[in-house]
Motif scaffolding. Structure first.
Motif, PDB file in Angstrom:
ATOM      1  N   THR A  35       0.854  -1.182   0.000  1.00 46.15           N
ATOM      2  CA  THR A  35       0.000   0.000   0.000  1.00 46.15           C
ATOM      3  C   THR A  35       0.895   1.238   0.000  1.00 46.15           C
ATOM      4  O   THR A  35       1.897   1.236   0.710  1.00 46.15           O
ATOM      5  CB  THR A  35      -0.873  -0.012   1.265  1.00 46.15           C
ATOM      6  OG1 THR A  35      -1.566  -1.262   1.318  1.00 46.15           O
ATOM      7  CG2 THR A  35      -1.872   1.133   1.286  1.00 46.15           C
ATOM      8  N   GLU A  42      -2.036  -4.929  -9.299  1.00 47.15           N
ATOM      9  CA  GLU A  42      -3.304  -5.634  -9.545  1.00 47.15           C
ATOM     10  C   GLU A  42      -3.780  -5.423 -10.981  1.00 47.15           C
ATOM     11  O   GLU A  42      -4.215  -6.361 -11.656  1.00 47.15           O
ATOM     12  CB  GLU A  42      -4.362  -5.155  -8.543  1.00 47.15           C
ATOM     13  CG  GLU A  42      -4.060  -5.623  -7.119  1.00 47.15           C
ATOM     14  CD  GLU A  42      -5.038  -5.096  -6.081  1.00 47.15           C
ATOM     15  OE1 GLU A  42      -5.156  -5.722  -5.014  1.00 47.15           O
ATOM     16  OE2 GLU A  42      -5.676  -4.052  -6.309  1.00 47.15           O
ATOM     17  N   SER A  45      -1.519  -7.159 -13.480  1.00 44.65           N
ATOM     18  CA  SER A  45      -1.662  -8.624 -13.475  1.00 44.65           C
ATOM     19  C   SER A  45      -2.727  -9.053 -14.466  1.00 44.65           C
ATOM     20  O   SER A  45      -2.711 -10.156 -14.991  1.00 44.65           O
ATOM     21  CB  SER A  45      -1.993  -9.140 -12.070  1.00 44.65           C
ATOM     22  OG  SER A  45      -3.353  -8.908 -11.736  1.00 44.65           O
ATOM     23  N   GLU A  46      -3.666  -8.172 -14.746  1.00 49.17           N
ATOM     24  CA  GLU A  46      -4.711  -8.479 -15.713  1.00 49.17           C
ATOM     25  C   GLU A  46      -4.358  -7.914 -17.102  1.00 49.17           C
ATOM     26  O   GLU A  46      -4.565  -8.571 -18.112  1.00 49.17           O
ATOM     27  CB  GLU A  46      -6.042  -7.885 -15.230  1.00 49.17           C
ATOM     28  CG  GLU A  46      -7.223  -8.289 -16.087  1.00 49.17           C
ATOM     29  CD  GLU A  46      -8.501  -8.473 -15.278  1.00 49.17           C
ATOM     30  OE1 GLU A  46      -8.512  -8.090 -14.097  1.00 49.17           O
ATOM     31  OE2 GLU A  46      -9.484  -8.996 -15.844  1.00 49.17           O
ATOM     32  N   PHE A  55       3.445 -10.817 -16.126  1.00 53.66           N
ATOM     33  CA  PHE A  55       3.353 -10.264 -14.779  1.00 53.66           C
ATOM     34  C   PHE A  55       3.828 -11.332 -13.819  1.00 53.66           C
ATOM     35  O   PHE A  55       3.384 -12.478 -13.898  1.00 53.66           O
ATOM     36  CB  PHE A  55       1.900  -9.894 -14.458  1.00 53.66           C
ATOM     37  CG  PHE A  55       1.663  -9.580 -13.003  1.00 53.66           C
ATOM     38  CD1 PHE A  55       1.770  -8.265 -12.550  1.00 53.66           C
ATOM     39  CD2 PHE A  55       1.346 -10.578 -12.083  1.00 53.66           C
ATOM     40  CE1 PHE A  55       1.565  -7.969 -11.208  1.00 53.66           C
ATOM     41  CE2 PHE A  55       1.145 -10.289 -10.751  1.00 53.66           C
ATOM     42  CZ  PHE A  55       1.249  -8.980 -10.311  1.00 53.66           C
ATOM     43  N   GLN A  57       4.233 -11.945  -9.668  1.00 49.28           N
ATOM     44  CA  GLN A  57       4.258 -11.487  -8.289  1.00 49.28           C
ATOM     45  C   GLN A  57       5.414 -12.181  -7.609  1.00 49.28           C
ATOM     46  O   GLN A  57       5.483 -13.404  -7.537  1.00 49.28           O
ATOM     47  CB  GLN A  57       2.963 -11.789  -7.558  1.00 49.28           C
ATOM     48  CG  GLN A  57       2.983 -11.110  -6.200  1.00 49.28           C
ATOM     49  CD  GLN A  57       1.766 -11.383  -5.379  1.00 49.28           C
ATOM     50  OE1 GLN A  57       0.657 -11.359  -5.902  1.00 49.28           O
ATOM     51  NE2 GLN A  57       1.968 -11.663  -4.117  1.00 49.28           N
TER      52      GLN A  57
ATOM     53  N   TYR B 134      -2.261 -12.513   0.719  1.00 45.05           N
ATOM     54  CA  TYR B 134      -2.003 -11.280   1.481  1.00 45.05           C
ATOM     55  C   TYR B 134      -3.347 -10.619   1.758  1.00 45.05           C
ATOM     56  O   TYR B 134      -3.839  -9.821   0.959  1.00 45.05           O
ATOM     57  CB  TYR B 134      -1.112 -10.335   0.678  1.00 45.05           C
ATOM     58  CG  TYR B 134       0.309 -10.800   0.536  1.00 45.05           C
ATOM     59  CD1 TYR B 134       1.290 -10.364   1.423  1.00 45.05           C
ATOM     60  CD2 TYR B 134       0.678 -11.672  -0.474  1.00 45.05           C
ATOM     61  CE1 TYR B 134       2.604 -10.787   1.287  1.00 45.05           C
ATOM     62  CE2 TYR B 134       1.988 -12.109  -0.610  1.00 45.05           C
ATOM     63  CZ  TYR B 134       2.938 -11.656   0.279  1.00 45.05           C
ATOM     64  OH  TYR B 134       4.233 -12.073   0.142  1.00 45.05           O
ATOM     65  N   THR B 137      -3.562  -6.515   2.782  1.00 42.07           N
ATOM     66  CA  THR B 137      -3.495  -5.501   1.729  1.00 42.07           C
ATOM     67  C   THR B 137      -4.580  -5.723   0.672  1.00 42.07           C
ATOM     68  O   THR B 137      -4.566  -5.075  -0.367  1.00 42.07           O
ATOM     69  CB  THR B 137      -2.115  -5.483   1.052  1.00 42.07           C
ATOM     70  OG1 THR B 137      -1.699  -6.829   0.807  1.00 42.07           O
ATOM     71  CG2 THR B 137      -1.082  -4.795   1.921  1.00 42.07           C
ATOM     72  N   GLN B 140      -3.863 -10.284  -2.198  1.00 40.10           N
ATOM     73  CA  GLN B 140      -2.959 -10.585  -3.305  1.00 40.10           C
ATOM     74  C   GLN B 140      -2.379 -11.991  -3.107  1.00 40.10           C
ATOM     75  O   GLN B 140      -2.281 -12.474  -1.991  1.00 40.10           O
ATOM     76  CB  GLN B 140      -1.816  -9.562  -3.377  1.00 40.10           C
ATOM     77  CG  GLN B 140      -2.258  -8.160  -3.779  1.00 40.10           C
ATOM     78  CD  GLN B 140      -2.827  -7.368  -2.630  1.00 40.10           C
ATOM     79  OE1 GLN B 140      -2.469  -7.587  -1.476  1.00 40.10           O
ATOM     80  NE2 GLN B 140      -3.736  -6.446  -2.915  1.00 40.10           N
ATOM     81  N   LYS B 141      -1.992 -12.610  -4.179  1.00 40.34           N
ATOM     82  CA  LYS B 141      -1.437 -13.964  -4.132  1.00 40.34           C
ATOM     83  C   LYS B 141      -0.180 -14.029  -3.269  1.00 40.34           C
ATOM     84  O   LYS B 141       0.645 -13.118  -3.285  1.00 40.34           O
ATOM     85  CB  LYS B 141      -1.063 -14.379  -5.553  1.00 40.34           C
ATOM     86  CG  LYS B 141      -0.388 -15.724  -5.659  1.00 40.34           C
ATOM     87  CD  LYS B 141       0.577 -15.737  -6.843  1.00 40.34           C
ATOM     88  CE  LYS B 141       1.254 -17.088  -6.999  1.00 40.34           C
ATOM     89  NZ  LYS B 141       1.987 -17.552  -5.830  1.00 40.34           N
ATOM     90  N   THR B 152      -6.390 -10.748  -6.122  1.00 37.31           N
ATOM     91  CA  THR B 152      -6.388  -9.532  -6.936  1.00 37.31           C
ATOM     92  C   THR B 152      -5.162  -9.452  -7.846  1.00 37.31           C
ATOM     93  O   THR B 152      -5.124  -8.630  -8.747  1.00 37.31           O
ATOM     94  CB  THR B 152      -6.463  -8.267  -6.059  1.00 37.31           C
ATOM     95  OG1 THR B 152      -5.402  -8.313  -5.112  1.00 37.31           O
ATOM     96  CG2 THR B 152      -7.795  -8.170  -5.357  1.00 37.31           C
ATOM     97  N   THR B 153      -4.151 -10.278  -7.611  1.00 29.37           N
ATOM     98  CA  THR B 153      -3.037 -10.329  -8.567  1.00 29.37           C
ATOM     99  C   THR B 153      -3.026 -11.635  -9.358  1.00 29.37           C
ATOM    100  O   THR B 153      -2.145 -11.844 -10.189  1.00 29.37           O
ATOM    101  CB  THR B 153      -1.665 -10.137  -7.872  1.00 29.37           C
ATOM    102  OG1 THR B 153      -1.574 -11.048  -6.773  1.00 29.37           O
ATOM    103  CG2 THR B 153      -1.499  -8.715  -7.368  1.00 29.37           C
ATOM    104  N   THR B 154      -3.996 -12.489  -9.095  1.00 28.19           N
ATOM    105  CA  THR B 154      -4.210 -13.665  -9.950  1.00 28.19           C
ATOM    106  C   THR B 154      -5.700 -13.698 -10.287  1.00 28.19           C
ATOM    107  O   THR B 154      -6.441 -14.564  -9.828  1.00 28.19           O
ATOM    108  CB  THR B 154      -3.804 -14.992  -9.265  1.00 28.19           C
ATOM    109  OG1 THR B 154      -4.517 -15.107  -8.015  1.00 28.19           O
ATOM    110  CG2 THR B 154      -2.313 -15.051  -9.000  1.00 28.19           C
ATOM    111  N   PRO B 155      -6.138 -12.703 -11.071  1.00 28.40           N
ATOM    112  CA  PRO B 155      -7.575 -12.604 -11.341  1.00 28.40           C
ATOM    113  C   PRO B 155      -8.048 -13.758 -12.216  1.00 28.40           C
ATOM    114  O   PRO B 155      -7.251 -14.354 -12.945  1.00 28.40           O
ATOM    115  CB  PRO B 155      -7.692 -11.266 -12.081  1.00 28.40           C
ATOM    116  CG  PRO B 155      -6.343 -11.005 -12.665  1.00 28.40           C
ATOM    117  CD  PRO B 155      -5.349 -11.676 -11.764  1.00 28.40           C
ATOM    118  N   GLY B 157      -9.252 -13.810 -15.009  1.00 25.39           N
ATOM    119  CA  GLY B 157      -9.466 -12.948 -16.171  1.00 25.39           C
ATOM    120  C   GLY B 157      -9.581 -13.729 -17.456  1.00 25.39           C
ATOM    121  O   GLY B 157      -9.740 -14.955 -17.459  1.00 25.39           O
TER     122      GLY B 157
END
Lengths: 381, 300
Positions: A35, A42, A45-46, A55, A57, B134, B137, B140-141, B152-155, B157
């Motif tokens: 943060t 985020e 990542s998409e 991407f 992480q 996580y 926050t 997140q993965k 939210t970082t492995t949507p 999608g």
């Protein structure tokens, strides 16, 4: 930068930064949630997989910065995003990218520090860390947007500068800019130029990875996989890329790192002036604070006070010449920043004693208001 | 292994983690609360950035009834090492030094510090409350997010459908160090968990407990289902209860038959997008893991 497209959207600063990266041709992001920068990760990542990018992480902040270096030497336009504690952890790798001249972009959405500080509170306390956070002598390019539109445009510019100068470039905005939503006009592809790193024009047999070939002093960069075999090291090295301890070679190496940017300051340094021509009081502010300062200038002018504003868009290199020029005609200089005194010292150096320099300084997680700045203007006049 | 038994009958009514601001149904908060009931008031704790540090210290309430410090994200086990050494240097023999870190703080950014602490045989208890992302926050993965889970970082999608990686096996990793005591647990089987905390406190060296601690907010489950889903994670075989000490592994529960993996996954919003192939993959992974444990842990 003038943008005339009709593709207007309501966006958050962090989102504009992510979209700016896509526009600039970024194909790689490695990061770690922190943060108030997490939305950049985020969103990418998409978005990155949608444009054929990657991407990742990573397991921590250090790894994120190292992965960015790895991706960039392998040909990707790479970025990461973070905030204070993560920016601290990345510093060694940032130094590595500087000495190895690896183009990359680091977004730092500034929160109150030190340490965990105020994760959701705005601040501008990383300004000096951007300049001197990693050890040793090194040049730095740091861009600082004051709007969501600029988050987009300066992210594109950050990639362009990184590629043009073969260096890490910071884009630093405070939490207010990162989380604020505003209208953004997205440019069409090609509307803003996109710069790509210079590739070698000689064959592998005569390629020296760190030998500049023209007045830019920026050596052409072959990616891993391009057919050029060369050495990359964080040790001080000569034009071949191999480590050296010869004083004259070490000096030449570090000097070139400086000269490749400092010889082109007009190309790099960017700032905006408002009502500065006849200003008796010169304000200097950046990021979200510059918006309050701009309001204060208008209010002061309405009250008949001759006040002007200089807004650095590049915090580093600092637009010291513009400050010096404005200070020559001024009765006072006021620096407003969300820290307890960082850029103000750079301003004092630039002013060279021509006028007294005052601060409107705040590090309590609250924004600086136009009223506070106006009060200071009236106090010093 | 020590045969001490903790149960709801002999559990202290004293609270050492009380008045915190965790979400309703928080598995992590229960893991901390129960562990401190076992360890008692002569305990010093360190917690990195994460849910428990975020909800445990909100002015004017210090929800911890013990001394506790929020550590740097990467430094939990190292800070514990310093605390343990200083306690010894000052002749404090009756204290427990405990860390409570989430899955990200343990398996990702904190693993180097943890590995060093185990290697040196620090007299600390390290408890990883695993909510599989996580959460502090905003989900997140992490390295402990299971395959396919939406974060939210492995949507889920158009290109990527949830986490593309499997859950890192922290229990095997710490055991491979030759740690003095390691265990897996679940807040759904809290008596088993508390007894493992007791054994950890008595092992005389480094102890690591990995406790499955569901997060209703991040998992997309009703708050009142946190305990039952924690139990179901074990019953369906995707999680397991085990111990390691003195070179030997032990399985604490060996279900005759597993409950359906699909039932467990379908109850959670984070797995809503999974196709039948994905679920079949989860079942295959589970079976491979159990095959490994039953054959490789000869003394299990």
């Amino acid at each position: 930068m003038s943008v005339t497209s009709l593709k207007a959207k309501l966006m958050q600063g962090n989102q504009a930064c992510a979209e700016g990266a896509i526009y600039a041709g970024a194909s790689f992001y490695a990061g770690y949630p922190i943060t108030p920068s997490t939305e950049i990760a985020e969103i990418l990542s998409e978005r990155l997989p949608q444009v054929g990018g990657r991407f990742i992480q990573m397991e921590d902040e250090i790894a994120s910065m190292a992965a960015v270096i790895g991706a960039s030497v392998t040909g990707a336009k790479a970025m990461t995003a973070t905030s204070g504690p993560g920016f601290s952890l990345k510093q060694e790798n940032i130094g590595h990218a500087m000495i190895t001249e690896v183009p990359c972009v680091i977004a730092n959405v500034m929160r109150l520090g030190p340490s965990t500080g105020g994760p959701t509170s705005p601040a501008q306390g990383d300004v000096m860390q951007a300049r001197w956070g990693t050890h040793g002598d090194h040049p730095v390019i740091t861009l600082c947007p004051n709007s969501v539109q600029e988050c987009f445009e300066l992210t594109v510019k950050a990639f362009n500068m990184a590629e043009r100068f073969r260096t890490p470039v910071f884009i630093m905005f405070d939490e207010i800019i990162g989380h604020m939503r505003e209208r953004v006009v997205l440019p069409e592809p090609g509307q803003i130029p996109v710069v790509n790193r210079k590739k070698p024009e000689v064959g592998p047999e005569s390629y020296k990875a760190y030998e500049p070939v023209d007045e830019t002093l920026v050596p052409p960069m072959a990616s891993f996989g391009d057919g050029y075999r060369y050495h990359v090291t964080g040790l001080t090295h000569d034009e071949t890329g191999f480590a050296t301890t010869k004083p004259e070679k070490m000096a030449a190496h570090l000097q070139r790192l400086h000269d490749k940017i400092n010889n082109f300051l007009p190309e790099v340094v960017d700032y905006e002036e408002q009502s500065i021509e006849d200003a008796e009081v010169v304000l200097l502010a950046y990021g979200s604070v510059a918006r309050a300062a701009s309001r204060a200038v208008k209010d002061a002018r309405a009250a008949g006070l001759k006040v002007g504003l200089i807004r650095p868009i590049t915090l580093w290199p600092f637009p010291g010449e513009a400050v010096k020029k404005a200070a020559a005609k001024a009765k006072a200089v006021i620096v407003a920043e969300m820290n307890l005194g960082q850029i103000i010292n750079e301003v004092r150096v630039a002013v060279e004693g021509q006028a007294p320099v005052y601060g409107v300084l705040r590090a309590d997680g609250e924004p600086i208001s136009p009223t506070e700045i106006l009060a200071k203007i009236k106090e010093v006049l | 292994m020590n045969n001490a038994v903790f149960s709801s009958r002999n559990m202290t009514e004293q609270e050492f983690f009380f008045g915190h601001k965790a979400c309703a149904g928080c598995g992590g908060a229960l893991a901390v609360r129960l562990a401190l009931k076992v360890l008692g008031e002569r305990t010093f704790a360190a917690l990195p950035a994460g849910c428990m540090s975020a909800v445990g210290f909100i002015y004017p309430q210090m929800a911890f009834g013990i001394n506790a410090i929020i550590s740097t994200f990467a430094g939990t086990a190292s800070m514990l090492a310093g605390m343990a050494a200083a306690a010894r240097a000052q002749g404090l023999e009756d204290v427990h030094i405990v860390g409570f870190a989430g899955d990200g703080g343990t398996a990702d950014i904190g693993i180097q510090a943890l590995s060093g602490a185990i290697d040196r045989g620090e007299r600390i208890i390290y408890i990883c409350y695993d909510n599989e992302a996580y959460m502090n926050t905003g989900t997140q993965k992490s390295g402990l997010t299971p395959l396919g889970a939406r974060t939210t970082t492995t949507p889920d999608g158009s290109v990527v459908g949830g986490s593309t990686t499997k859950k890192k096996n922290m229990f095997d990793i710490v055991a491979a160090h030759g740690i003095d005591y390691a265990a897996t647990a679940s807040i759904g089987y809290y008596q088993d968990y508390m007894n493992k905390v007791l054994r950890a406190s008595q092992c005389g060296g480094t102890a690591y407990i990995h406790v499955m601690a569901p997060c209703p907010t991040g998992w997309g489950i009703p708050t009142e289902h946190a305990l039952t889903i924690a139990r179901e994670s074990v019953d369906c075989g995707l999680w397991y209860l085990a111990e390691y000490s003195q070179g030997k592994y032990r399985l604490n529960q060996r279900p005759e038959t597993f409950t359906p993996v699909e039932d467990y996954l379908r109850k959670q919003g984070r797995f809503k997008h999974l196709q039948s192939d994905d679920i079949a993959q989860a079942v295959r992974d589970r079976d491979a893991r159990w095959q490994y444990m039953l054959t490789q842990w000869s003394d299990a």
